[in-house]
Design a protein around this motif. Structure first.
Motif, mmCIF file in Angstrom:
data_model
loop_
_atom_site.group_PDB
_atom_site.id
_atom_site.type_symbol
_atom_site.label_atom_id
_atom_site.label_comp_id
_atom_site.label_asym_id
_atom_site.label_seq_id
_atom_site.Cartn_x
_atom_site.Cartn_y
_atom_site.Cartn_z
ATOM 1 N N SER A 1 50.219 49.078 35.681
ATOM 2 C CA SER A 1 49.870 47.912 34.841
ATOM 3 C C SER A 1 49.282 48.878 33.369
ATOM 4 O O SER A 1 49.500 50.493 33.539
ATOM 5 C CB SER A 1 47.876 48.402 35.065
ATOM 6 O OG SER A 1 47.898 48.070 36.358
ATOM 7 N N ARG B 1 45.727 50.156 30.274
ATOM 8 C CA ARG B 1 44.586 50.295 30.418
ATOM 9 C C ARG B 1 44.869 50.097 28.790
ATOM 10 O O ARG B 1 45.211 50.206 28.323
ATOM 11 C CB ARG B 1 44.392 51.516 31.126
ATOM 12 C CG ARG B 1 42.610 51.317 30.240
ATOM 13 C CD ARG B 1 41.673 52.902 30.649
ATOM 14 N NE ARG B 1 41.391 53.500 32.287
ATOM 15 C CZ ARG B 1 40.850 52.595 33.100
ATOM 16 N NH1 ARG B 1 40.055 51.139 32.746
ATOM 17 N NH2 ARG B 1 40.361 52.875 34.444
ATOM 18 N N HIS C 1 30.405 37.739 25.449
ATOM 19 C CA HIS C 1 30.197 38.644 26.548
ATOM 20 C C HIS C 1 29.370 37.948 27.486
ATOM 21 O O HIS C 1 29.735 37.237 28.778
ATOM 22 C CB HIS C 1 29.984 39.989 26.398
ATOM 23 C CG HIS C 1 29.826 40.516 27.684
ATOM 24 N ND1 HIS C 1 28.078 40.708 28.187
ATOM 25 C CD2 HIS C 1 30.362 41.262 29.034
ATOM 26 C CE1 HIS C 1 27.851 41.162 29.092
ATOM 27 N NE2 HIS C 1 29.856 41.302 29.695
ATOM 28 N N ALA D 1 32.237 33.104 34.304
ATOM 29 C CA ALA D 1 32.081 34.245 36.187
ATOM 30 C C ALA D 1 31.233 33.172 37.329
ATOM 31 O O ALA D 1 31.301 33.243 38.477
ATOM 32 C CB ALA D 1 31.701 35.201 36.003
ATOM 33 N N VAL E 1 31.917 37.003 41.792
ATOM 34 C CA VAL E 1 33.065 37.374 40.768
ATOM 35 C C VAL E 1 31.808 38.133 41.105
ATOM 36 O O VAL E 1 31.073 38.911 39.528
ATOM 37 C CB VAL E 1 33.424 37.473 39.689
ATOM 38 C CG1 VAL E 1 34.321 37.861 38.655
ATOM 39 C CG2 VAL E 1 34.414 35.735 39.822
ATOM 40 N N SER E 2 32.650 40.316 41.200
ATOM 41 C CA SER E 2 32.042 40.743 40.925
ATOM 42 C C SER E 2 31.863 41.776 39.600
ATOM 43 O O SER E 2 30.475 42.260 38.723
ATOM 44 C CB SER E 2 32.521 42.141 41.509
ATOM 45 O OG SER E 2 33.393 42.885 41.095
ATOM 46 N N GLU E 3 32.509 41.287 38.319
ATOM 47 C CA GLU E 3 32.437 42.174 37.063
ATOM 48 C C GLU E 3 33.579 40.641 36.213
ATOM 49 O O GLU E 3 34.212 40.528 37.003
ATOM 50 C CB GLU E 3 33.723 43.564 37.254
ATOM 51 C CG GLU E 3 32.864 44.448 37.445
ATOM 52 C CD GLU E 3 33.449 45.512 37.662
ATOM 53 O OE1 GLU E 3 33.961 45.794 36.279
ATOM 54 O OE2 GLU E 3 33.390 46.778 38.129
ATOM 55 N N SER F 1 34.828 41.002 33.372
ATOM 56 C CA SER F 1 35.960 41.371 33.503
ATOM 57 C C SER F 1 37.023 41.269 33.582
ATOM 58 O O SER F 1 38.165 41.041 33.218
ATOM 59 C CB SER F 1 35.467 42.697 32.537
ATOM 60 O OG SER F 1 35.325 43.806 34.033
ATOM 61 N N LYS F 2 37.291 41.120 35.788
ATOM 62 C CA LYS F 2 38.365 40.977 36.074
ATOM 63 C C LYS F 2 39.006 39.247 35.404
ATOM 64 O O LYS F 2 39.638 39.220 36.204
ATOM 65 C CB LYS F 2 37.504 40.371 37.566
ATOM 66 C CG LYS F 2 37.003 42.011 38.347
ATOM 67 C CD LYS F 2 38.162 42.938 38.583
ATOM 68 C CE LYS F 2 37.658 43.656 38.682
ATOM 69 N NZ LYS F 2 38.368 45.443 39.089
ATOM 70 N N LEU F 3 37.715 38.356 35.390
ATOM 71 C CA LEU F 3 38.321 36.463 34.564
ATOM 72 C C LEU F 3 39.588 37.295 33.152
ATOM 73 O O LEU F 3 40.214 36.109 33.326
ATOM 74 C CB LEU F 3 37.560 36.482 34.480
ATOM 75 C CG LEU F 3 36.612 36.355 35.562
ATOM 76 C CD1 LEU F 3 34.971 34.926 34.771
ATOM 77 C CD2 LEU F 3 37.036 35.692 36.276
ATOM 78 N N VAL G 1 42.537 39.151 32.304
ATOM 79 C CA VAL G 1 43.332 39.277 33.233
ATOM 80 C C VAL G 1 44.240 37.266 33.681
ATOM 81 O O VAL G 1 45.478 36.747 32.701
ATOM 82 C CB VAL G 1 44.373 39.916 34.401
ATOM 83 C CG1 VAL G 1 45.390 39.693 34.493
ATOM 84 C CG2 VAL G 1 43.740 41.415 33.119
ATOM 85 N N PRO G 2 43.379 37.096 34.172
ATOM 86 C CA PRO G 2 43.503 35.806 34.531
ATOM 87 C C PRO G 2 44.336 34.237 33.759
ATOM 88 O O PRO G 2 43.969 33.753 33.740
ATOM 89 C CB PRO G 2 42.939 35.275 35.687
ATOM 90 C CG PRO G 2 42.358 36.752 36.985
ATOM 91 C CD PRO G 2 42.785 37.054 34.969
#
Length: 72
Positions: A14, A16, A26, A33, A44-46, A48-50, A52-53
């Motif tokens: 990874s 950063r 945002h 999400a 989805v907890s955050e 921002s996790k979306l 990358v996919p």
């Protein structure tokens, strides 16, 4: 020049990256999400996790990028 969509290239480790998103992007990410959680039943907890996919999907479906990558 070919039209490209945004995307990310997988690597073994990874990296950063810190970035600033406009407030409207945002808000859209949070809304996405929420819609995804409603559709899949998985929260989805955050948001921002979306990112990358989304980037991976974007690149995978970018025909111009595929052509450019094959020709290099």
């Amino acid at each position: 020049m070919t039209k490209l969509k945004l995307g990310a290239i997988q690597d073994e480790k990874s990296v950063r990256v810190t970035l600033e998103l406009p407030a409207t992007v945002h808000r859209d990410l949070v809304a996405y999400a929420e819609a995804l959680a409603h559709e899949t039943g998985q929260g989805v907890s955050e948001p921002s996790k979306l990112i990358v996919p989304m980037i991976q999907r974007f690149m995978a479906t970018d025909r111009g990028f595929s052509r450019a990558r094959r020709s290099s």
